[in-house]
Design a protein around this motif. Structure first.
Motif, mmCIF file in Angstrom:
data_model
loop_
_atom_site.group_PDB
_atom_site.id
_atom_site.type_symbol
_atom_site.label_atom_id
_atom_site.label_comp_id
_atom_site.label_asym_id
_atom_site.label_seq_id
_atom_site.Cartn_x
_atom_site.Cartn_y
_atom_site.Cartn_z
ATOM 1 N N HIS A 139 5.182 -1.563 -2.540
ATOM 2 C CA HIS A 139 5.405 -2.403 -1.585
ATOM 3 C C HIS A 139 6.572 -1.849 -0.616
ATOM 4 O O HIS A 139 6.432 -1.881 0.527
ATOM 5 N N VAL A 140 7.516 -1.425 -1.442
ATOM 6 C CA VAL A 140 8.925 -1.036 -0.510
ATOM 7 C C VAL A 140 8.899 0.325 0.042
ATOM 8 O O VAL A 140 8.839 0.581 1.408
ATOM 9 N N CYS A 141 7.706 1.021 -0.692
ATOM 10 C CA CYS A 141 7.338 2.500 -0.101
ATOM 11 C C CYS A 141 6.699 2.341 1.008
ATOM 12 O O CYS A 141 6.879 3.204 2.018
ATOM 13 N N ASP A 142 5.721 1.427 1.132
ATOM 14 C CA ASP A 142 4.772 1.171 2.550
ATOM 15 C C ASP A 142 5.737 0.643 3.382
ATOM 16 O O ASP A 142 5.438 1.235 4.572
ATOM 17 N N LYS A 143 6.753 -0.155 3.152
ATOM 18 C CA LYS A 143 7.722 -0.734 4.181
ATOM 19 C C LYS A 143 8.612 0.429 4.820
ATOM 20 O O LYS A 143 8.616 0.321 5.942
ATOM 21 N N THR A 144 8.916 0.999 3.850
ATOM 22 C CA THR A 144 9.738 2.226 4.177
ATOM 23 C C THR A 144 9.084 3.222 5.255
ATOM 24 O O THR A 144 9.782 3.847 6.241
ATOM 25 N N GLN A 145 7.919 3.568 5.246
ATOM 26 C CA GLN A 145 7.140 4.003 6.190
ATOM 27 C C GLN A 145 7.114 3.524 7.472
ATOM 28 O O GLN A 145 6.929 4.294 8.627
ATOM 29 N N TYR A 146 7.323 2.297 7.794
ATOM 30 C CA TYR A 146 7.421 1.734 8.925
ATOM 31 C C TYR A 146 8.984 1.167 9.264
ATOM 32 O O TYR A 146 9.319 0.491 10.110
ATOM 33 N N LYS A 147 9.931 1.892 8.379
ATOM 34 C CA LYS A 147 11.308 1.698 8.715
ATOM 35 C C LYS A 147 11.912 0.135 8.755
ATOM 36 O O LYS A 147 12.506 -0.376 9.406
ATOM 37 N N SER A 179 4.196 7.851 -3.444
ATOM 38 C CA SER A 179 5.217 7.681 -2.511
ATOM 39 C C SER A 179 5.096 8.965 -1.754
ATOM 40 O O SER A 179 5.199 9.369 -0.407
ATOM 41 N N SER A 180 4.849 10.355 -2.488
ATOM 42 C CA SER A 180 4.558 11.492 -1.642
ATOM 43 C C SER A 180 3.219 11.522 -1.032
ATOM 44 O O SER A 180 3.353 11.974 0.123
ATOM 45 N N ASN A 181 2.273 10.944 -1.353
ATOM 46 C CA ASN A 181 1.227 10.881 -0.580
ATOM 47 C C ASN A 181 1.234 9.960 0.604
ATOM 48 O O ASN A 181 0.829 10.417 1.656
ATOM 49 N N ASN A 182 2.099 9.093 0.429
ATOM 50 C CA ASN A 182 2.283 8.042 1.565
ATOM 51 C C ASN A 182 3.193 8.583 2.782
ATOM 52 O O ASN A 182 2.920 8.365 3.955
ATOM 53 N N GLY A 183 4.061 9.234 2.267
ATOM 54 C CA GLY A 183 4.983 10.119 3.085
ATOM 55 C C GLY A 183 4.261 11.362 3.743
ATOM 56 O O GLY A 183 4.138 11.577 5.121
ATOM 57 N N LYS A 184 3.156 12.005 3.085
ATOM 58 C CA LYS A 184 2.175 12.970 4.018
ATOM 59 C C LYS A 184 1.429 12.352 4.735
ATOM 60 O O LYS A 184 1.355 12.816 6.018
#
Lengths: 183, 80
Positions: B8-16, B40-45
């Motif tokens: 969830h935090v990883c998702d939120k990080t993608q939207y700052k 996290s890596s795939n999300n960043g990609k």
């Protein structure tokens, strides 16, 4: 023999985003892009009888859209002479500026970049098309249109935690889909 | 931090939208959790691809307006 049927009832839901994305990268103006997409659907409706079923509906609509975009630029260019700006370097203040303009622009797009961006855009649109409608809608609003979490929650009448669950599922599905087709 | 919260935090990080503290806890979690590291890596990609593609789409209101206009034309086009 025609293998594909035409069904305009779902055109807006199925193809409006794809056509809009195709257009905005070519005209860089949301209002004009929207008008061109609308004109394309109406033109498609009028010339439905010309659909031979040799290509998909989307390809057929893109071919109409391409002509609409060309017409749009023709229309603009017919007024070109009236708004032409001529640059000269006779004024002492601008002396030497010409040199800057001739230096290669490292940010200039090459044909390869454009093609890759288009292919990537297509891959993303295809993956978006595979998501359930609600997931796709929330994902587009949050990720592509950049709406605030609160705005989306109010508009769709969902809670913030609900939104993040949907976003998580959409992102997982998108990453899996793009992994197969792009990564 | 449990894995679902890390995601969830990883998702939120993608939207700052994550806080500094959340990011610190997430990074500590990523040190020992390979599944979340992969996510996290795939999300960043995915975020990078979406940014690179400069993809755009119609907002709901514009789409609805377009739909209304089209439905009018469609009704006129229906055979009697």
């Amino acid at each position: 023999m025609s293998s594909r049927q035409i069904n305009p009832n779902n055109w807006i839901d199925l193809y409006s985003d794809y056509l809009f994305n195709y257009t905005i990268s070519r005209v860089s103006d949301r209002v004009i892009a929207q008008d061109l997409v609308q004109d394309t659907f109406l033109a498609g409706l009028k010339s439905m009888k010309n659909f031979k079923g040799e290509a998909t509906e989307r390809t057929w609509l893109i071919s109409i859209l391409k002509r609409k975009i060309i017409d749009h630029y023709r229309k603009i260019n017919s007024n070109k002479g009236k708004a032409e700006v001529r640059i000269n370097y006779k004024e002492s203040e601008s002396e030497g500026d010409w040199l800057e303009e001739r230096v290669a622009d490292p940010f200039d797009k090459t044909a390869e970049d454009t093609l890759q961006n288009q292919e990537l855009g297509d891959a993303i649109q295809n993956c978006l098309g595979k998501l359930p409608a609600k997931q796709a809608n929330v994902f587009k609003m949050k990720t592509i249109l950049g709406h605030e979490t609160e705005t989306i929650c109010n508009e769709l009448n969902i809670t913030a935690s609900n939104l993040w669950v949907i976003i998580h599922r959409a992102r997982t599905a998108m990453a899996d889909c793009l992994k197969e087709n792009w990564f | 931090m449990p894995c679902n919260e890390a995601n969830h935090v990883c998702d939120k990080t993608q939207y700052k939208e994550s806080t500094l503290w959340e990011k610190i806890i997430l990074n500590l979690h990523l040190i020992y959790c390979s599944a979340c590291r992969k996510y996290s890596s795939n999300n960043g990609k995915l975020t990078k691809l979406l940014k690179d593609s400069k993809i755009d789409c119609l907002d709901d209101k514009s789409k609805e307006a377009m739909k209304k206009e089209f439905e009018k034309a469609l009704a006129k086009n229906q055979p009697e």
